[in-house]
Design a protein around this motif. Sequence first.
Motif, PDB file in Angstrom:
ATOM      1  N   ALA A  44       0.847  -1.192   0.000  1.00  0.00           N
ATOM      2  CA  ALA A  44       0.000   0.000   0.000  1.00  0.00           C
ATOM      3  C   ALA A  44       0.882   1.242   0.000  1.00  0.00           C
ATOM      4  N   VAL A  45       0.593   2.159  -0.906  1.00  0.00           N
ATOM      5  CA  VAL A  45       1.364   3.396  -1.024  1.00  0.00           C
ATOM      6  C   VAL A  45       0.403   4.575  -0.955  1.00  0.00           C
ATOM      7  N   ALA A  46       0.646   5.484  -0.024  1.00  0.00           N
ATOM      8  CA  ALA A  46      -0.183   6.678   0.113  1.00  0.00           C
ATOM      9  C   ALA A  46       0.296   7.719  -0.894  1.00  0.00           C
ATOM     10  N   VAL A  47      -0.544   8.053  -1.853  1.00  0.00           N
ATOM     11  CA  VAL A  47      -0.213   9.017  -2.899  1.00  0.00           C
ATOM     12  C   VAL A  47      -0.836  10.353  -2.505  1.00  0.00           C
ATOM     13  N   ALA A  48       0.009  11.334  -2.219  1.00  0.00           N
ATOM     14  CA  ALA A  48      -0.467  12.610  -1.703  1.00  0.00           C
ATOM     15  C   ALA A  48      -0.872  13.546  -2.836  1.00  0.00           C
ATOM     16  N   TYR A  49      -2.118  13.965  -2.817  1.00  0.00           N
ATOM     17  CA  TYR A  49      -2.667  14.975  -3.732  1.00  0.00           C
ATOM     18  C   TYR A  49      -2.474  14.598  -5.208  1.00  0.00           C
ATOM     19  N   PRO A  50      -2.976  13.437  -5.633  1.00  0.00           N
ATOM     20  CA  PRO A  50      -2.842  13.027  -7.041  1.00  0.00           C
ATOM     21  C   PRO A  50      -3.919  13.669  -7.917  1.00  0.00           C
ATOM     22  N   CYS A  51      -3.779  14.958  -8.109  1.00  0.00           N
ATOM     23  CA  CYS A  51      -4.847  15.746  -8.727  1.00  0.00           C
ATOM     24  C   CYS A  51      -4.516  16.192 -10.147  1.00  0.00           C
ATOM     25  N   ASP A  52      -3.551  15.544 -10.781  1.00  0.00           N
ATOM     26  CA  ASP A  52      -3.309  15.832 -12.191  1.00  0.00           C
ATOM     27  C   ASP A  52      -3.078  14.516 -12.921  1.00  0.00           C
ATOM     28  N   ARG A  53      -3.064  14.608 -14.229  1.00  0.00           N
ATOM     29  CA  ARG A  53      -2.983  13.409 -15.063  1.00  0.00           C
ATOM     30  C   ARG A  53      -1.705  12.611 -14.807  1.00  0.00           C
ATOM     31  N   SER A  54      -0.562  13.290 -14.705  1.00  0.00           N
ATOM     32  CA  SER A  54       0.706  12.575 -14.596  1.00  0.00           C
ATOM     33  C   SER A  54       0.804  11.791 -13.295  1.00  0.00           C
ATOM     34  N   SER A  55       0.323  12.358 -12.190  1.00  0.00           N
ATOM     35  CA  SER A  55       0.417  11.640 -10.917  1.00  0.00           C
ATOM     36  C   SER A  55      -0.538  10.451 -10.880  1.00  0.00           C
ATOM     37  N   ILE A  56      -1.714  10.595 -11.468  1.00  0.00           N
ATOM     38  CA  ILE A  56      -2.634   9.462 -11.556  1.00  0.00           C
ATOM     39  C   ILE A  56      -2.049   8.375 -12.447  1.00  0.00           C
ATOM     40  N   VAL A  71      -3.229   4.242  -2.461  1.00  0.00           N
ATOM     41  CA  VAL A  71      -4.169   4.862  -1.532  1.00  0.00           C
ATOM     42  C   VAL A  71      -4.141   6.348  -1.865  1.00  0.00           C
ATOM     43  N   LEU A  72      -5.171   6.828  -2.531  1.00  0.00           N
ATOM     44  CA  LEU A  72      -5.186   8.185  -3.068  1.00  0.00           C
ATOM     45  C   LEU A  72      -5.701   9.152  -2.010  1.00  0.00           C
ATOM     46  N   VAL A  73      -4.912  10.174  -1.714  1.00  0.00           N
ATOM     47  CA  VAL A  73      -5.231  11.090  -0.624  1.00  0.00           C
ATOM     48  C   VAL A  73      -5.339  12.505  -1.183  1.00  0.00           C
ATOM     49  N   PRO A  75      -8.611  15.761  -2.518  1.00  0.00           N
ATOM     50  CA  PRO A  75     -10.023  16.040  -2.801  1.00  0.00           C
ATOM     51  C   PRO A  75     -10.576  15.064  -3.836  1.00  0.00           C
ATOM     52  N   ARG A  76     -11.587  14.314  -3.452  1.00  0.00           N
ATOM     53  CA  ARG A  76     -12.104  13.249  -4.308  1.00  0.00           C
ATOM     54  C   ARG A  76     -12.501  13.758  -5.700  1.00  0.00           C
ATOM     55  N   ALA A  77     -13.173  14.890  -5.755  1.00  0.00           N
ATOM     56  CA  ALA A  77     -13.656  15.386  -7.053  1.00  0.00           C
ATOM     57  C   ALA A  77     -12.495  15.652  -8.006  1.00  0.00           C
ATOM     58  N   ARG A  78     -11.425  16.244  -7.516  1.00  0.00           N
ATOM     59  CA  ARG A  78     -10.281  16.532  -8.377  1.00  0.00           C
ATOM     60  C   ARG A  78      -9.533  15.260  -8.760  1.00  0.00           C
ATOM     61  N   ILE A  79      -9.459  14.304  -7.837  1.00  0.00           N
ATOM     62  CA  ILE A  79      -8.820  13.028  -8.160  1.00  0.00           C
ATOM     63  C   ILE A  79      -9.597  12.313  -9.253  1.00  0.00           C
ATOM     64  N   GLU A  80     -10.918  12.294  -9.131  1.00  0.00           N
ATOM     65  CA  GLU A  80     -11.745  11.637 -10.140  1.00  0.00           C
ATOM     66  C   GLU A  80     -11.636  12.346 -11.482  1.00  0.00           C
ATOM     67  N   CYS A  93      -9.307   1.650  -6.185  1.00  0.00           N
ATOM     68  CA  CYS A  93      -8.394   2.357  -5.286  1.00  0.00           C
ATOM     69  C   CYS A  93      -9.138   2.887  -4.062  1.00  0.00           C
ATOM     70  N   VAL A  94      -8.470   2.863  -2.940  1.00  0.00           N
ATOM     71  CA  VAL A  94      -8.988   3.530  -1.748  1.00  0.00           C
ATOM     72  C   VAL A  94      -8.715   5.019  -1.889  1.00  0.00           C
ATOM     73  N   VAL A  95      -9.737   5.832  -1.652  1.00  0.00           N
ATOM     74  CA  VAL A  95      -9.598   7.283  -1.740  1.00  0.00           C
ATOM     75  C   VAL A  95      -9.910   7.885  -0.370  1.00  0.00           C
ATOM     76  N   HIS A  96      -8.963   8.662   0.159  1.00  0.00           N
ATOM     77  CA  HIS A  96      -9.191   9.413   1.395  1.00  0.00           C
ATOM     78  C   HIS A  96      -9.471  10.863   1.002  1.00  0.00           C
ATOM     79  N   ASP A  97     -10.719  11.254   1.119  1.00  0.00           N
ATOM     80  CA  ASP A  97     -11.142  12.597   0.708  1.00  0.00           C
ATOM     81  C   ASP A  97     -10.649  13.638   1.714  1.00  0.00           C
TER      82      ASP A  97
END
Length: 339
Positions: A44-56, A71-73, A75-80, A93-97
């Motif tokens: 499990a890897v906590a990915v901090a603020y994956p809110c752009d295409r490259s990080s996703i 583990v995506l950490v 804002p859910r809307a921006r991650i989606e 993926c687990v998402v922590h909003d």
Amino acid sequence: MKPTMFNPYPLAIADEPMASPAPARSHPHLQALIERARAQGPVAVAVAYPCDRSSIEAAHGAAQAGLIEPVLVGPRARIEAAAAQAGVSIADCVVHDTPDDPNVAAARAAQLCRDGRAAALMKGALHSDELLGAAVSREAGLRSGRRASHVFVMDVPGLARPLLITDCVVNIAPALLDKRDIAQNAIDLAIALGIAVPRVAILSAVETVNPSMPGTIDAAALCKMADRGQIRGGLVDGPLAFDNAISAESARNKGIVSKVAGRPDVLLVPGLEAGNMIYKELVYLAGAECAGLVLGMRVPIVLTSRSDSVASRVASCALAVLMSGTAAMRRSAQLEQAA
């Protein structure tokens, strides 16, 4: 470069976009490390603020390679939205909003690592100093007794083995005791990669001790520290100039008798400026590929960059998998000793 420093644990981050690298070439050493990590199983890897295409894409690519469980950490809307832009599904993926604040997301991701719910920390669409600032804060509880440092694992065409270089990213002008920790962090990673006794070359402009060049004094002291057990697990030699560190022929021509010269596994650079230039020269002129981690913390930290290739990002996650297994075994041993 525009290094950034912050307190109470001053570090600097060299992370700027660059020109296109040399044409793509085969990089079998990194591929072998990916296979080794895949055999160990995903973590499990906590990915901090994956809110752009490259990080996703980076997190998704590592997951598809069988290396991590993201583990995506953030804002859910921006991650989606970022996942939709990248054309990938995050349904598994687990998402922590969190609120739409990279500092809040970074703190939450670090907390997940502290609580044992993630084995590694990974940078998303935030600045490196924001992520490391959260990781080294006292509240995060991720600091160890060592200085944090970055290690690159380079796959250089024509070189028969991977080459580790440290520290090209975090520490600007490390002092002697910082270099001791930097060396130990790199040795630990090399051992986790399967190198039984890593050879560490401490670089300078010359291979002789010169009081006018402080780096040569540090190099000599580090060698004696290794002799006295203050650095463990590797063979340490220096000062060595780059030519006789890399080339056995150059070392012979200069009369250097060394178990490290000509066959190093690790290059320890005198400072960030020198190291950053060396690794970028290898990437952009020699066609090398690199993966990297921040070590010296309780969990490994993956610092991806916008200029990194997908292969580089996946390989960096592979390093985190290998290192997290080593860290877990070390923690288990410590708990057994305490019991």
